[in-house]
Design a protein around this motif. Sequence first.
Motif, PDB file in Angstrom:
ATOM      1  N   GLY A  29     -11.520   1.061 -38.086  1.00 19.20           N
ATOM      2  CA  GLY A  29     -12.052   0.496 -36.767  1.00 19.20           C
ATOM      3  C   GLY A  29     -13.014  -0.645 -36.801  1.00 19.20           C
ATOM      4  N   ALA A  30     -13.536  -0.871 -38.077  1.00 22.38           N
ATOM      5  CA  ALA A  30     -14.508  -1.931 -38.309  1.00 22.38           C
ATOM      6  C   ALA A  30     -13.980  -3.128 -38.265  1.00 22.38           C
ATOM      7  N   LYS A  31     -14.852  -4.119 -37.796  1.00 20.03           N
ATOM      8  CA  LYS A  31     -14.612  -5.739 -37.577  1.00 20.03           C
ATOM      9  C   LYS A  31     -14.912  -6.472 -38.948  1.00 20.03           C
ATOM     10  N   LEU A  32     -13.704  -6.879 -39.522  1.00 20.30           N
ATOM     11  CA  LEU A  32     -14.068  -7.837 -40.415  1.00 20.30           C
ATOM     12  C   LEU A  32     -14.780  -9.157 -40.393  1.00 20.30           C
ATOM     13  N   PRO A  33     -15.528  -9.560 -41.332  1.00 21.79           N
ATOM     14  CA  PRO A  33     -16.418 -10.865 -41.057  1.00 21.79           C
ATOM     15  C   PRO A  33     -15.255 -11.964 -40.777  1.00 21.79           C
ATOM     16  N   GLY A  34     -15.718 -12.854 -40.451  1.00 16.52           N
ATOM     17  CA  GLY A  34     -14.939 -14.286 -39.950  1.00 16.52           C
ATOM     18  C   GLY A  34     -14.289 -14.919 -41.195  1.00 16.52           C
ATOM     19  N   GLU A  35     -13.337 -15.729 -40.989  1.00 17.05           N
ATOM     20  CA  GLU A  35     -12.479 -16.558 -42.012  1.00 17.05           C
ATOM     21  C   GLU A  35     -13.703 -17.415 -42.535  1.00 17.05           C
ATOM     22  N   THR A  36     -14.722 -17.844 -42.267  1.00 16.42           N
ATOM     23  CA  THR A  36     -15.469 -18.713 -42.809  1.00 16.42           C
ATOM     24  C   THR A  36     -16.297 -18.121 -43.881  1.00 16.42           C
ATOM     25  N   THR A  37     -16.596 -16.657 -43.416  1.00 20.76           N
ATOM     26  CA  THR A  37     -17.241 -15.729 -44.517  1.00 20.76           C
ATOM     27  C   THR A  37     -16.565 -15.440 -45.525  1.00 20.76           C
ATOM     28  N   LEU A  38     -15.410 -14.723 -45.222  1.00 22.49           N
ATOM     29  CA  LEU A  38     -14.577 -14.395 -46.245  1.00 22.49           C
ATOM     30  C   LEU A  38     -14.044 -15.220 -47.346  1.00 22.49           C
ATOM     31  N   GLY A  39     -13.724 -16.510 -46.776  1.00 27.87           N
ATOM     32  CA  GLY A  39     -13.159 -17.486 -47.603  1.00 27.87           C
ATOM     33  C   GLY A  39     -13.874 -17.702 -48.878  1.00 27.87           C
ATOM     34  N   PRO A  40     -15.265 -18.091 -48.861  1.00 28.54           N
ATOM     35  CA  PRO A  40     -16.203 -18.175 -50.000  1.00 28.54           C
ATOM     36  C   PRO A  40     -16.296 -17.051 -50.763  1.00 28.54           C
ATOM     37  N   GLN A  41     -16.026 -15.696 -50.237  1.00 29.38           N
ATOM     38  CA  GLN A  41     -16.393 -14.654 -50.853  1.00 29.38           C
ATOM     39  C   GLN A  41     -15.102 -14.288 -51.762  1.00 29.38           C
ATOM     40  N   LEU A  42     -14.074 -14.815 -51.369  1.00 30.09           N
ATOM     41  CA  LEU A  42     -12.880 -14.686 -51.991  1.00 30.09           C
ATOM     42  C   LEU A  42     -12.415 -15.678 -53.123  1.00 30.09           C
ATOM     43  N   GLY A  43     -13.070 -17.073 -52.512  1.00 32.16           N
ATOM     44  CA  GLY A  43     -12.723 -18.155 -53.449  1.00 32.16           C
ATOM     45  C   GLY A  43     -11.406 -18.846 -52.963  1.00 32.16           C
ATOM     46  N   VAL A  44     -11.337 -18.651 -51.742  1.00 27.86           N
ATOM     47  CA  VAL A  44     -10.051 -19.417 -51.065  1.00 27.86           C
ATOM     48  C   VAL A  44     -10.315 -20.049 -49.776  1.00 27.86           C
ATOM     49  N   GLY A  45      -9.428 -20.811 -49.400  1.00 28.21           N
ATOM     50  CA  GLY A  45      -9.499 -21.506 -48.205  1.00 28.21           C
ATOM     51  C   GLY A  45      -9.256 -20.565 -46.921  1.00 28.21           C
ATOM     52  N   ARG A  46      -9.618 -21.175 -45.763  1.00 28.68           N
ATOM     53  CA  ARG A  46      -9.333 -20.215 -44.529  1.00 28.68           C
ATOM     54  C   ARG A  46      -7.967 -20.182 -44.557  1.00 28.68           C
ATOM     55  N   SER A  47      -6.952 -20.898 -44.674  1.00 28.38           N
ATOM     56  CA  SER A  47      -5.568 -20.606 -44.405  1.00 28.38           C
ATOM     57  C   SER A  47      -5.076 -19.748 -45.176  1.00 28.38           C
ATOM     58  N   THR A  48      -5.588 -19.351 -46.510  1.00 28.20           N
ATOM     59  CA  THR A  48      -5.214 -18.423 -47.555  1.00 28.20           C
ATOM     60  C   THR A  48      -5.740 -17.171 -46.784  1.00 28.20           C
ATOM     61  N   VAL A  49      -6.917 -16.881 -46.325  1.00 29.90           N
ATOM     62  CA  VAL A  49      -7.591 -16.012 -45.660  1.00 29.90           C
ATOM     63  C   VAL A  49      -6.652 -15.456 -44.664  1.00 29.90           C
ATOM     64  N   ARG A  50      -6.164 -16.508 -44.008  1.00 25.03           N
ATOM     65  CA  ARG A  50      -5.347 -16.071 -42.676  1.00 25.03           C
ATOM     66  C   ARG A  50      -4.182 -15.409 -43.201  1.00 25.03           C
ATOM     67  N   GLU A  51      -3.326 -15.872 -44.061  1.00 23.43           N
ATOM     68  CA  GLU A  51      -2.091 -15.456 -44.856  1.00 23.43           C
ATOM     69  C   GLU A  51      -2.394 -13.956 -45.456  1.00 23.43           C
ATOM     70  N   ALA A  52      -3.592 -13.792 -45.807  1.00 24.64           N
ATOM     71  CA  ALA A  52      -3.828 -12.617 -46.497  1.00 24.64           C
ATOM     72  C   ALA A  52      -4.077 -11.529 -45.568  1.00 24.64           C
TER      73      ALA A  52
END
Length: 222
Positions: A29-52
């Motif tokens: 039920g938790a909310k994930l951080p936004g794409e701008t936060t997850l992207g740098p953490q994963l080392g990918v761009g926002r579009s890749t985060v969206r696809e994941a």
Amino acid sequence: MSQVRRAPLADQAAELLLERIRAGEWSLGAKLPGETTLGPQLGVGRSTVREAIRQLAGKGVLESRQGAGVFVTALDVGEDWDAVLHRAGIVAVIEARIAIEAEAAARAAERRTPQALRAIRHCFKERQEQRGSTEDYVDADMRFHRAVVAAADNPVLLELFDSFVPRLRQSMIDMLRIGKHVDDEADHAAHSDLVEAIAARDSGLASSLSRAHLETLKIGLQ
């Protein structure tokens, strides 16, 4: 923090997100951080985060809610239902049937329509008159039990029952062919009593009769 090192990037990003969910970083039920936060953490761009996120949403792990964000809806990827049933022993399948059919019998007693009761009686009669092959007898038995579940007027219970039929059918055929079977007279009485309990709208009795019959069947399979 781990980062994606090789292609395909979206697959790798999805796996890393799933690992973090499995590790308890985000609870159900938790909310994930936004794409701008997850992207740098994963080392990918926002579009890749969206696809994941789309990949994990397709597997039932995440849900994207318009205007609200992305939320955790499962803590791991569920295994394919057919694979689970294929691997499960027949006793495990019977135990699951008890949970489904005892509840369905109770609901059938409460909700059955005259048409549903006629269908149950018809299938019961066919089952008792079946003198064909082992396969024909098992199919008639399955039709009877399905009619009971259908009378419960709960599409989820019916879908669950239908998912068990292929696994159960072959096991029942094998059991009958090697001579393992409950007493025919007792078996007939058990099914007849179930029909009458549903007809009388006695939900408690219908549930207990269904459970007792399937417990007997389980013992015969062991």
